[in-house]
Design a protein around this motif. Sequence first.
Motif, short mmCIF file in Angstrom:
data_model
loop_
_atom_site.label_atom_id
_atom_site.label_comp_id
_atom_site.label_asym_id
_atom_site.label_seq_id
_atom_site.Cartn_x
_atom_site.Cartn_y
_atom_site.Cartn_z
N ARG A 187 0.86 -1.19 0.00
CA ARG A 187 0.00 0.00 0.00
C ARG A 187 0.89 1.23 0.00
NH1 ARG A 187 -3.95 -2.27 -2.03
NH2 ARG A 187 -5.36 -3.51 -0.77
N GLU A 188 0.75 2.06 -1.01
CA GLU A 188 1.54 3.27 -1.16
C GLU A 188 0.67 4.48 -0.82
OE1 GLU A 188 3.78 1.18 -4.99
OE2 GLU A 188 2.74 3.12 -5.25
N TYR A 189 1.19 5.36 0.03
CA TYR A 189 0.36 6.49 0.45
C TYR A 189 1.21 7.61 1.02
CZ TYR A 189 0.98 4.47 5.12
OH TYR A 189 1.53 3.98 6.28
N TYR A 198 -4.95 7.05 -0.94
CA TYR A 198 -3.50 7.25 -0.93
C TYR A 198 -3.02 8.41 -0.08
CZ TYR A 198 -4.50 10.67 -4.67
OH TYR A 198 -4.97 11.71 -5.41
N SER A 199 -3.83 8.89 0.87
CA SER A 199 -3.35 9.95 1.75
C SER A 199 -4.07 9.85 3.09
CB SER A 199 -3.60 11.33 1.13
OG SER A 199 -3.28 12.36 2.05
N THR A 200 -3.35 10.15 4.17
CA THR A 200 -3.98 10.17 5.49
C THR A 200 -4.70 11.49 5.76
OG1 THR A 200 -2.00 11.07 6.56
CG2 THR A 200 -2.16 8.65 6.41
N LEU A 210 1.85 4.98 -7.01
CA LEU A 210 2.16 6.40 -6.88
C LEU A 210 3.30 6.82 -7.80
CD1 LEU A 210 1.94 7.23 -3.05
CD2 LEU A 210 0.23 7.65 -4.84
N ARG A 251 -9.92 1.14 3.92
CA ARG A 251 -9.01 2.08 3.29
C ARG A 251 -7.76 2.19 4.16
NH1 ARG A 251 -9.68 3.02 -2.04
NH2 ARG A 251 -11.82 3.62 -2.54
N PRO A 278 -4.87 3.88 4.31
CA PRO A 278 -4.36 5.12 4.92
C PRO A 278 -5.26 5.65 6.04
CG PRO A 278 -4.20 5.24 2.54
CD PRO A 278 -5.03 4.02 2.86
#
Lengths: 194, 194
Positions: free
Chosen positions: A42-44, A121-123, B25, B69, B71
């Motif tokens: 998982r990329e984020y 992909y973002s917190t 990403l 999800r 993130p």
Amino acid sequence: MGSERDSHLTEALVSAEQVWLGRFLDVRRDTVALPDGVQTSREYIVHPGAVMVLPLLADGHLVMERQYRYPMGRVMLEFPAGKIDAGEAPLACAMRELAEETGYRAKSWAHAGIVHNAIAYSTEGIEIWFARDLTAGAARLDSGEFLDVVTHSTAELEAMCASGEVTDAKTLIGLLWLQKWQAGQWPLVWQAAP
Amino acid sequence: MGSERDSHLTEALVSAEQVWLGRFLDVRRDTVALPDGVQTSREYIVHPGAVMVLPLLADGHLVMERQYRYPMGRVMLEFPAGKIDAGEAPLACAMRELAEETGYRAKSWAHAGIVHNAIAYSTEGIEIWFARDLTAGAARLDSGEFLDVVTHSTAELEAMCASGEVTDAKTLIGLLWLQKWQAGQWPLVWQAAP
């Protein structure tokens, strides 16, 4: 949305890695175990969180900003917003960003909710605050920050959202919250500025 | 928002660099010239774009998904959505994602608008499509994809948005579009599925 109920959906951390750290972006790639035990990555982005302010003038107009957004390649119309500094409370950030970017200070504040704007992909979470009883002053933009402060009625904002002129997610959600509050459907609890 | 009017806000590319490329990403750091000529860097994600579908059942309920999800570290309630494949038209992507993730196929489609959900650091745009005249079928999830398909009334969705149970930006904007359309304020042009 309890965890027991969700065990057939939940992913578990196996190992974590910071793969790139810039001046602003903190990029991670974690190895996770899927619900069936298979591992994947998982990329984020790890984001400090942000605030958005809906500043309401006494005549009902809204204080907004026109700002060049480099990834979009154009100027966007938005509600004032900014990243939360380390250790900063969301309301303190909202007051700071409103004053720095627009010059306005508000005597009354109300917390509306939080929005997660890029859950894949973002917190990032954006805390939504309403501000009223505004007093105008001088903006104090950060070096390298360029923006126009403008005002619009709710009707003008709605027309620009419907036509596709406004496409910024947080600002569209600001319109949703604003009109629900104006209709008496989503109440707010107001507090004096600390 | 023409470019001449915005020259006092616009940033110009000086040099571009891909600083990290993962499985998903694509991270860039561009050097740009600010309106005053000073140079700085802009860090952002290049994203292929996405679609979101608002699937309307004949009884007025909405087809939605519960999905972990990573993130966020929890399950989120969302409208069906997915990334656009290279060369894929947004409507084709909407039809594909709806069928793969929920099993539903729709005879009628309408384009609502586009949302830019992380304008500070991602090029992502999410195209919003409405779908109706639905027929149920079997979902064909990608390997590694786990989600629950659920249905909710508009009133249930609105209550969960107001209470903070739903915080996904695209889904909140889906509620905005849905209720504006239901009220006859933001009309849609429907087309038959190609």
